[in-house]
Design a protein around this motif. Structure first.
Motif, short mmCIF file in Angstrom:
data_model
loop_
_atom_site.label_atom_id
_atom_site.label_comp_id
_atom_site.label_asym_id
_atom_site.label_seq_id
_atom_site.Cartn_x
_atom_site.Cartn_y
_atom_site.Cartn_z
N ILE A 1 4.00 5.06 -31.17
CA ILE A 1 5.30 4.62 -30.68
C ILE A 1 6.16 5.84 -30.33
N ALA A 2 6.16 6.82 -31.22
CA ALA A 2 7.02 7.99 -31.03
C ALA A 2 6.62 8.79 -29.79
N VAL A 3 5.34 8.90 -29.52
CA VAL A 3 4.90 9.78 -28.43
C VAL A 3 4.64 9.04 -27.12
N VAL A 4 4.60 7.72 -27.14
CA VAL A 4 4.37 6.96 -25.91
C VAL A 4 5.66 6.28 -25.44
N VAL A 5 6.33 5.57 -26.33
CA VAL A 5 7.50 4.78 -25.94
C VAL A 5 8.75 5.65 -25.83
N VAL A 6 8.98 6.51 -26.82
CA VAL A 6 10.22 7.30 -26.86
C VAL A 6 10.39 8.18 -25.62
N PRO A 7 9.35 8.91 -25.15
CA PRO A 7 9.55 9.74 -23.96
C PRO A 7 9.94 8.95 -22.71
N ILE A 8 9.56 7.66 -22.66
CA ILE A 8 9.88 6.84 -21.49
C ILE A 8 11.27 6.23 -21.60
N MET A 9 11.59 5.70 -22.78
CA MET A 9 12.84 4.97 -22.97
C MET A 9 14.03 5.89 -23.27
N ALA A 10 13.80 6.92 -24.08
CA ALA A 10 14.91 7.74 -24.58
C ALA A 10 15.73 8.41 -23.48
N PRO A 11 15.12 9.01 -22.45
CA PRO A 11 15.95 9.65 -21.41
C PRO A 11 16.95 8.70 -20.76
N ILE A 12 16.54 7.45 -20.58
CA ILE A 12 17.42 6.46 -19.95
C ILE A 12 18.61 6.17 -20.84
N PHE B 1 14.74 -1.67 -14.46
CA PHE B 1 14.89 -2.90 -15.27
C PHE B 1 16.03 -2.75 -16.27
N LEU B 2 16.05 -1.64 -16.98
CA LEU B 2 17.07 -1.46 -18.01
C LEU B 2 18.47 -1.35 -17.42
N THR B 3 18.59 -0.57 -16.32
CA THR B 3 19.92 -0.38 -15.74
C THR B 3 20.44 -1.64 -15.04
N SER B 4 19.54 -2.57 -14.71
CA SER B 4 19.97 -3.82 -14.06
C SER B 4 20.41 -4.88 -15.06
N LEU B 5 20.20 -4.61 -16.36
CA LEU B 5 20.57 -5.60 -17.37
C LEU B 5 22.08 -5.72 -17.48
N GLN C 1 20.69 -2.59 -22.97
CA GLN C 1 19.49 -1.76 -22.83
C GLN C 1 18.96 -1.33 -24.20
N PHE C 2 19.88 -0.93 -25.06
CA PHE C 2 19.49 -0.45 -26.39
C PHE C 2 18.81 -1.56 -27.20
N ILE C 3 19.36 -2.75 -27.16
CA ILE C 3 18.79 -3.88 -27.92
C ILE C 3 17.39 -4.22 -27.40
N VAL C 4 17.23 -4.19 -26.08
CA VAL C 4 15.91 -4.48 -25.50
C VAL C 4 14.90 -3.43 -25.94
N MET D 1 15.00 -1.48 -28.59
CA MET D 1 14.74 -1.61 -30.02
C MET D 1 13.84 -2.82 -30.30
N ALA D 2 14.03 -3.89 -29.53
CA ALA D 2 13.17 -5.07 -29.70
C ALA D 2 11.73 -4.74 -29.32
N VAL D 3 11.55 -3.98 -28.24
CA VAL D 3 10.21 -3.58 -27.82
C VAL D 3 9.55 -2.72 -28.89
N ILE D 4 10.30 -1.75 -29.42
CA ILE D 4 9.75 -0.88 -30.47
C ILE D 4 9.42 -1.69 -31.72
N PHE D 5 10.27 -2.66 -32.04
CA PHE D 5 10.04 -3.51 -33.21
C PHE D 5 8.72 -4.28 -33.07
N VAL D 6 8.51 -4.87 -31.89
CA VAL D 6 7.28 -5.65 -31.66
C VAL D 6 6.06 -4.73 -31.64
N LEU D 7 6.19 -3.59 -30.99
CA LEU D 7 5.06 -2.65 -30.93
C LEU D 7 4.69 -2.15 -32.33
#
Length: 885
Positions: free
Chosen positions: A459-470, A428-432, A439-442, A444-450
Motif C-alpha cells: 500500500i505504501a509503495v504503490v498507492v501512496v506515490p499515486i494518491m499523495a501528490p494530488i 477523477f479525484l479533482t472532479s469530485l 478526495q481525502f475520504i475516497v 482513505m476508503a480505497v486504502i482501507f479496502v486494500l
C-alpha cells in the motif's frame, strides 16, 4: 488503447496477487509484461512502439524506471531506508531473546489486581513492543501465545481478550520507531516534490507568474518527523484502548475480572519488575529521545537501538549466571564516561588543545570499553542457541523483501503513469464535489479496502506515490506530508483489524486454541475498530496533534531557520500581535524614554539612524494593526468570493483538460494522415475535435460575468495585505538593526583599542620595510579591522596606504601622508566609541535586551524555546491558501 493496457496491467497484478504469487515478483512482472505487450502491439499494428503509451514510450519508461531505482538505492538524500534493517534487527533480537515474553508476564502480574488489569497490561506491553519492534505479526503471535491463555484461564471474555491482543499488536504500525513510518516518509518525500511541481504549475496558470512565493510551498517530511508526528496519535490510541477496557471492567466486571497475583509482592518481585520494564523503556527513550532532541538522525538512532537490543539479549540469554550483567554494566559505565568527557573536553582532535589530550585519551579508553561490551554481548548471542545468526538471517530476509517490493513498486508505478493512470486518478479525484475532503475520504476508503488484501508495504509503495501528490498539491487544505502520512498509517492499522480479512486476526487465529472461535475474534475486533476510527477522526480534525512536535523540534534544532525565514513570518506576526497587546504601554514608555537620551556623542550619521529607529519602533504597533485590518478585509470578502473562485477554477481546469484532449487528437490526426488512414477514420477524429471545441465554447460562456471584477478586487486586497506586511517587516528591521549594530560596536571598543600598537608600528613599516613586506603588514591590519563591526571606514583608510606600494617605485612620502590620515581616522572613531560606551553603553544594552525578543525578533539568529513553542503551534494548523491560486 492506453486504457486497455492500463486495465491489462491491473488485471495481471490482481491475478498474480490473488493466486498467491510473491508480491516482490507480481508487481514488477505485471509492469514488464504489460509494457512489453503494449510496445509489441504498437510496433506490429502501427509501426511505432510508443503508439499505445500516454506518455512517451518504452525507452522513456525504462529511463524513468532506472531513475526510480537510483532514487531507492543510490541517492544519498534518501538514505533513510538504511534505518529499516537496523530497526528490524532490533525487533527480532528482542523477540528471540525472550525479553518481550518477560515483559508480558511481569506486566500481567503487576496490573492484574486492577479491574481489567490483565487487558490493560496487554495494551501497555503492546505499546512497548510496538516502540521496540514495530513488527505486527511477531507482536500478535507473541501476545497470543503468552497472554491469551492467561486471559482465558482467568475468565476474560473471549471476544474482549481476542480484540485486545489483535488491536495491541497493530500498534506497531503507528507507534515509532515503525517500519511503516519509515517507508511512508520515503514515499511522501518524493510525493511532496511532485506535489510542489503541481502546485507551482497551478499557481502559474492562475496568476501568470513563474515564481511562486515560498510560503505556498508544500511541506515535505522525513522519517524523524514521521516518528515525532505519530508519537501523540499513538499515545491517544493506547489511551483509548486502556480506557475502553477499564470502562468495560467497571460496568461489566465478569467480562474482565481482576487477577490477583499468587506470589509475594516483595523486594525480589520489585527487582524482577524493574529488570523487565526499565531496559526496554530505556531503549525506547534513548532511541526516540535522541531523534526528538536532534542528537541523532533516524539511521543513527536505529544503530543505537540495534546495539542496545543486542546488549539486552546478551544478559537475558545468560540469565541465572553470575556474570550475566557484566557486559551491560561495562557498556553503561563506558557510555557514562564518554558522555562526561564529551561535556568537559573538546574531543575534536583538530580543535583540541593540550589541556584536552587527557580527556581524549580517557574517552578513547571508554570507547574501547564500549566496544568490548558490544563484542562480548555479540559473542554471547552467537554462542547461545545460535541466536545472532538466526536474527541476522531473519533481518536479511525481511529487509530483502522490503527492498525488492520497493523496486517492483517503482516499476509498477512507472508503468501506471506511462499508460496515463495517474492522470485518470487525478481527473477523477479533482472532479469530485466537495473539494479536498471528498478526495481525502475516497483515498482513505480505497486504502482501507486494500488493507484487507495487501500488506502495508504494498500500500505504501504503490498507492501512496499515486494518491499523495494530488492531495498534497491541493491548496485549499494545504496539509503537511507528515499529517497525511500519519493518517494513512492509522488507516492501514484499522484495516489490519477489520473482519474478515484483517491480517492481525489471522495472526491470532494461527496461535489461538480451538476453543476460541473465529467469529469471537471478529466480534472482539469490532469495538477496537470503532476506537481506531475515533482516533482517526480526532487526529484528522486536530492537525496540531501531528504537526506540533515535528515543527517544534525543527525550530529548536541546531539547524533551525532564523526568524527572518519567509515561512515563519505570518506566525511571528501573530505572536507579536499577542505580545503587543499585553506589553504595548510598557514598550512605548521605554522607547520614548530612550529617545530622550542625549546622543550628541555619536557621529551625525549614526545619530540620525538611531533617532529614526525610535520613530520606526513606535510606528510598528500601528503597522501590525494594518496587517490585522487587511487580514480581516480578506476574510470578510472571501465569504462571498470563495464559492465563485471555486466554480471558475473548476471550469478553467476542465477547459485545460479539453485543450489537452484536442492537442492529443490533433497529434493523432497528423500521425494517421502521414500513415495514409482512411477518410472515415480522419472524419471521426475531426468530429471529435469539433465536439470538444463546442463544449469548450459552452464552458467559456458559462464563466460568471462578475468574475473579472471579483478577481481584480481580491488581488487588490491581497496586494494591500502584502504591502502591510512589508511595511511592518521593514519597520521593525529599521527599528532594531541600528540599535543592534551600535550595541555591537560599543561592545567591541576594547578590541578596537587593542589595535593601537599595531597601528603605531605601521609608521616604521611604511618608512623601512620593503614594498612586499609593507603590503603584507598593511593587509594584516586591514583584516583585523574587517572582523570588527562598522569599521569599514578605518579599513578603507589603511587600504589607501597599501595601494601606494603598488608598482616598483612606491611613493613612501605619499604613503606616510595617507597613513597619518588613516591613523587620525582610527583615533577619531576610537574616541567617540569610547565616550559612547561610557555614557550610553549600559542604557543601549538594556534597550537592546528589551527589543530583541519583540520588535527585534526577526533579526535574531534563532528563536528562543518559548517563541519556538508558540510559532510551532501556529504552524501546526493547516491554512487554506486556495484563493491566491
Amino acid at each position: 488503447m492506453e486504457l486497455v493496457f492500463l486495465t491489462i496491467l491491473l488485471l495481471i497484478m490482481i491475478s498474480a496477487l490473488s493466486s498467491g504469487f510473491p508480491v516482490a515478483f507480481a508487481l514488477p512482472g505485471s509492469a514488464i509484461l504489460t509494457i512489453s505487450l503494449a510496445a509489441l502491439c504498437g510496433y506490429l499494428f502501427v509501426g511505432d512502439a510508443s503508439a499505445f503509451f500516454a506518455h512517451d514510450g518504452p525507452t522513456q519508461w525504462l529511463t524513468a524506471g532506472i531513475t526510480n531505482f537510483r532514487g531507492v538505492y543510490w541517492e544519498v538524500e534518501r538514505d533513510t531506508l538504511i534505518a529499516i534493517p537496523l530497526f528490524i534487527f532490533m525487533g527480532i533480537m528482542l523477540q528471540r531473546s525472550k525479553i518481550a515474553e518477560d515483559l508480558l508476564v511481569t506486566m500481567a502480574q503487576l496490573f492484574g489486581p486492577i479491574p481489567g488489569g490483565l487487558g490493560i497490561s496487554v495494551v501497555f506491553v503492546g505499546a512497548l513492543l510496538a516502540a521496540t519492534t514495530g513488527i505486527v505479526g511477531a507482536t500478535v503471535v507473541a501476545m497470543g501465545l503468552i497472554s491469551l491463555p492467561a486471559m482465558l484461564r482467568n475468565n476474560y471474555s473471549k471476544p474482549l481478550a481476542a480484540g485486545t491482543i489483535c488491536a495491541s499488536g497493530t500498534l506497531g504500525q503507528i507507534i515509532p520507531p515503525s517500519i511503516v513510518l519509515i517507508i511512508l516518509a520515503d514515499q511522501l518525500s518524493s510525493a511532496a516534490d511532485q506535489a510542489a511541481t503541481l502546485r507551482k504549475t497551478a499557481y502559474k496558470f492562475a496568476t501568470g507568474e513563474f515564481n511562486m512565493p515560498s510560503v505556498f510551498d508544500v511541506t515535505s517530511t522525513s522519517a524523524g518527523e514521521m516518528f515525532l508526528g505519530a508519537f501523540i496519535p499513538g499515545l491517544i490510541l493506547v489511551g483509548l484502548y486502556m480506557a475502553y477496557i477499564l470502562i468495560v471492567a467497571l460496568i461489566r466486571p465478569k467480562l474482565a475480572p481482576p487477577v490477583h497475583f499468587e506470589g509475594k509482592i516483595n523486594l525480589r518481585f520489585a527487582v524482577r519488575v524493574v529488570l523487565a520494564l526499565v531496559p526496554p523503556l530505556a531503549l525506547i527513550v534513548i532511541v526516540l529521545g535522541s531523534i526528538i532532541a536532534g542528537i541523532a538522525t533516524v539511521n543513527q538512532a536505529g544503530a543505537i537501538g540495534a546495539i542496545g537490543a543486542m546488549i539486552m539479549a546478551g544478559y537475558r540469554l545468560f540469565e541465572g549466571k553470575r556474570s550475566a550483567y557484566y557486559p551491560a554494566i561495562l557498556a553503561g559505565i563506558s557510555v557514562g564516561f564518554i558522555f562526561f568527557f564529551s561535556r568537559n573536553y573538546d574531543l575534536n582532535i583538530k580543535n583540541a588543545t593540550p589541556d584536552d589530550y587527557s580527556g581524549i585519551a580517557m574517552a578513547g579508553i571508554a570507547v574501547i570499553g564500549l566496544l568490548t561490551a558490544v563484542l562480548w554481548s555479540a559473542w554471547r548471542t552467537f554462542k547461545i542457541d545460535n541466536t545472532l545468526r538466526g536474527v541476522c538471517i531473519e533481518t536479511a530476509k525481511t529487509t530483502s523483501m522490503v527492498f525488492i517490493i520497493l523496486l517492483g513498486a517503482a516499476m509498477l508505478t512507472a508503468a501506471f503513469r506511462g499508460f496515463g493512470g495517474e492522470e485518470l486518478v487525478k481527473e477523477f479525484l479533482t472532479s469530485l464535489p466537495g473539494g479536498f475532503w471528498a478526495q481525502f475520504i475516497v483515498v482513505m476508503a480505497v486504502i482501507f479496502v486494500l488493507g484487507f488484501f495487501l500488506d502495508f508495504i504494498e500500500i505504501a509503495v504503490v498507492v501512496v506515490p499515486i494518491m499523495a501528490p494530488i492531495l498534497l498539491a491541493d491548496p485549499s487544505a494545504n496539509v503537511t506530508a507528515v499529517w497525511l502520512g500519519v493518517m494513512v498509517g492509522i488507516n492501514m492499522q484499522t484495516s489490519f483489524l477489520t473482519p474478515p480479512f484483517g491480517f492481525s486476526l489471522f495472526y491470532l487465529r494461527g496461535v489461538a486454541p480451538p476453543s476460541l472461535k473465529t467469529t469471537q475474534i471478529y466480534r472482539g475486533a469490532i469495538a477496537f475498530i470503532v476506537l481506531q476510527l475515533i482516533a482517526l477522526a480526532i487526529v484528522g480534525f486536530n492537525p496540531p496533534l501531528v504537526n506540533f512536535l515535528p515543527s517544534r523540534t525543527f525550530l529548536t534544532s541546531p539547524t533551525a531557520p532564523p526568524p527572518q525565514n519567509p515561512q515563519l513570518q505570518e506566525c511571528i506576526e501573530e505572536y507579536m500581535a499577542g505580545y503587543f497587546q499585553e506589553n504595548r504601554d510598557m514598550l512605548e514608555d521605554r522607547i520614548n524614554a530612550m529617545s530622550k537620551v542625549d546622543l550628541s556623542v555619536l557621529p551625525a550619521k549614526t545619530r540620525s539612524k538611531i533617532e529614526a529607529s525610535f520613530v520606526s519602533a513606535l510606528a510598528s504597533f500601528e503597522n501590525l494593526k494594518g496587517i490585522k485590518t487587511t487580514d480581516e478585509a480578506i476574510e470578510t470578502y472571501a465569504e462571498s468570493y470563495r464559492p465563485l473562485h471555486r466554480k471558475v477554477r473548476n471550469i478553467q481546469r476542465e477547459l485545460r483538460g479539453i485543450d489537452e484532449k484536442i492537442a492529443e487528437i490533433d497529434q493523432r490526426y497528423r500521425r494517421e494522415t502521414q500513415e495514409g488512414a482512411s477518410d472515415e477514420q480522419l472524419a471521426k477524429l475531426t468530429t471529435a475535435i469539433e465536439k470538444l471545441e463546442r463544449h469548450k465554447v459552452e464552458l467559456n460562456e458559462s464563466l460568471p460575468s462578475e468574475w473579472d471584477d471579483a478577481r481584480k478586487q481580491f488581488l487588490e486586497l491581497a496586494d494591500s495585505q502584502n504591502k502591510a506586511r512589508l511595511a511592518y517587516r521593514r519597520g521593525v528591521d529599521d527599528a532594531y538593526e541600528p540599535i543592534q549594530e551600535l550595541n555591537q560596536v560599543l561592545t567591541e571598543v576594547e578590541q578596537l583599542a587593542a589595535l593601537d600598537q599595531s597601528v603605531e608600528a605601521l609608521r616604521q613599516v611604511v618608512l623601512d620595510e620593503s614594498p612586499s613586506a609593507a603590503t603584507e603588514r598593511l593587509k594584516e591590519v586591514e583584516s583585523q579591522f574587517s572582523s570588527l563591526t562598522d569599521a569599514s571606514q578605518i579599513r578603507s583608510a589603511f587600504a589607501k596606504v597599501r595601494r601606494e606600494f603598488k608598482g616598483e617605485n612606491p611613493n613612501r612620502t605619499a604613503a606616510m601622508e595617507k597613513l597619518e590620515d588613516a591613523i587620525q581616522t582610527y583615533r577619531t572613531e576610537l574616541t567617540w566609541r569610547q565616550k559612547a560606551a561610557d555614557t550610553l553603553g549600559e542604557q543601549l544594552a538594556n534597550y537592546d535586551d528589551l527589543l530583541k525578543e519583540s520588535i527585534g525578533m526577526r533579526l535574531q539568529s534563532r528563536l528562543t524555546s518559548d517563541q519556538a513553542e508558540v510559532i510551532a503551534s501556529c504552524r501546526s494548523h493547516h491554512k487554506d491558501i486556495s484563493l491566491y491560486f
